[in-house]
Design an enzyme around this catalytic site. Structure first.
Site, PDB file in Angstrom:
ATOM      1  N   ARG A 165       0.830  -1.205   0.000  1.00  0.00           N
ATOM      2  CA  ARG A 165       0.000   0.000   0.000  1.00  0.00           C
ATOM      3  C   ARG A 165       0.867   1.259   0.000  1.00  0.00           C
ATOM      4  O   ARG A 165       0.507   2.288   0.574  1.00  0.00           O
ATOM      5  CB  ARG A 165      -0.958   0.014   1.202  1.00  0.00           C
ATOM      6  N   SER A 241     -11.314  -0.565   3.600  1.00  0.00           N
ATOM      7  CA  SER A 241     -10.374  -0.921   4.671  1.00  0.00           C
ATOM      8  C   SER A 241      -9.678   0.332   5.174  1.00  0.00           C
ATOM      9  O   SER A 241      -8.988   1.012   4.412  1.00  0.00           O
ATOM     10  CB  SER A 241      -9.341  -1.913   4.152  1.00  0.00           C
ATOM     11  N   GLU A 337      -4.567   2.974   6.212  1.00  0.00           N
ATOM     12  CA  GLU A 337      -4.394   2.913   4.763  1.00  0.00           C
ATOM     13  C   GLU A 337      -4.981   4.171   4.127  1.00  0.00           C
ATOM     14  O   GLU A 337      -4.556   4.605   3.059  1.00  0.00           O
ATOM     15  CB  GLU A 337      -5.097   1.658   4.239  1.00  0.00           C
TER      16      GLU A 337
END
Length: 341
Positions: A165, A241, A337
């Protein structure tokens, strides 16, 4: 043609549905428009926020700057060889629209990434991934505009410094470039990824065997799983998420496993194991928790939600409380994230 507006609400443009405004707003439909914008002297020193689908951002307050909404379209096959198809895609294309196009054409590689919200331009920035596949596995190159000079630059795979990520655009080159298009290297002959999560189980329930397995079947399975677990941002505000899945040393994982036998783990290497953040959060009792209009989703603890009128600060406060609980119980740091603005 550029049209710059003032005092525009960002509520329709972020999937958390947070009710904040921006001082200035502009939509970019082609690369030339972006280069023209960056040459306007009155905006050279103005803070800029680049928005695609607004699906990975937490807006804490009104933005006293210029929001640049990237709408550049286009999905074009630019070349092919014996094994690959190369597809160049505008930064403003909806990600799932690209996945559907590729699945329908038989271009393999993106099917595990079905139904991820957002736009193509954000995909390499985040190195988005799901169900055992990440963008870097199918990435060929991208074009971006240097904010300072207005010049175009081509970034190849190595230039992007992809991580979990992560990319160079979130670290060393943060806020220095604006992505305008991405080129993907897709496979003519698929390599199926069915071992991660519930894909294989879902395929079996769908009556799909190894003999009948296709990229369309995998895409359908992923869509079914995501729709069953994750809330629709059109119905309840969220950014998918919220936290990354932490990667921990194997000795630490083995020790935790001896105390918590049901702890899932996915080996990254001989020394590192990835642990699902959603499992850790659920074990600390946060699943379904609600404080005012900020909450943790009832079906997936990895997702923080806005039940209607939560502020960005309220959601961030909840995130910090979740992080502290996980660290106190497991000695594991989970990091967002989502990009906090």
């Amino acid at each position: 043609m550029l049209t710059i507006e003032s005092y525009v609400s960002l509520k329709p443009y972020n999937t958390f549905g947070l009710d904040v405004n921006t001082r200035y707003w502009v939509e970019i439909n082609q690369e030339d428009d972006l280069q023209t914008l960056l040459q306007l002297t009155e905006f050279v020193n103005t803070p800029k926020l680049i928005l695609g689908g607004g699906s990975n951002v937490l807006l804490r307050q009104h933005f006293n700057g210029l929001v640049v909404k990237m709408n550049i379209q286009g999905i074009d096959v630019i070349r092919e060889d014996d094994t690959h198809i190369y597809v160049k895609v505008g930064a403003g294309v909806i990600w799932h629209d690209l996945v559907k196009f590729c699945v329908n054409q038989g271009y393999a590689g993106l099917e595990n990434l079905s139904l991820i919200p957002g736009t193509v331009g954000a995909a390499p920035m985040q190195n988005i991934g799901a169900y055992g596949v990440e963008i870097e596995q199918v990435f060929e190159s991208l074009t971006a505009i240097d904010v300072a000079s207005g010049k175009q630059r081509i970034f190849n795979h190595a230039d992007c410094a992809f991580g979990y990520r992560e990319s160079v655009f979130k670290r060393k080159l943060k806020d220095q470039y604006i992505i305008t298009s991405v080129t993907f290297q897709l496979d003519k002959t698929p390599t199926f990824h069915t071992r991660y999560g519930a894909i294989q189980e879902t395929l079996t329930e769908m009556g799909i065997s190894d003999d009948t397995l296709t990229i369309k079947a995998i895409s359908d399975a992923v869509i079914h799983i995501r729709q069953s677990k994750l809330p629709d941002p059109n119905e309840i505000g969220n950014a998918g998420s919220f936290f990354k899945n932490p990667e921990i040393p194997k000795p630490q994982f083995d020790l935790l496993k001896s105390t918590y036998p049901t702890l899932p783990g996915y080996p990254i290497s001989d020394d590192i194991v990835k642990v699902p953040a959603g499992w850790l959060i659920e074990q600390t009792g946060w699943k379904g928790y609600r404080l005012g209009d900020a909450g943790v989703h009832t079906k997936q603890a990895l997702v923080l939600v806005n039940y209607g009128n939560a502020t960005g600060d309220e959601i961030l406060t909840l995130a910090h409380q979740v992080q502290k609980s996980v660290y106190d119980k497991f000695n594991i740091e989970i990091t967002p994230e989502v990009n906090v603005v």
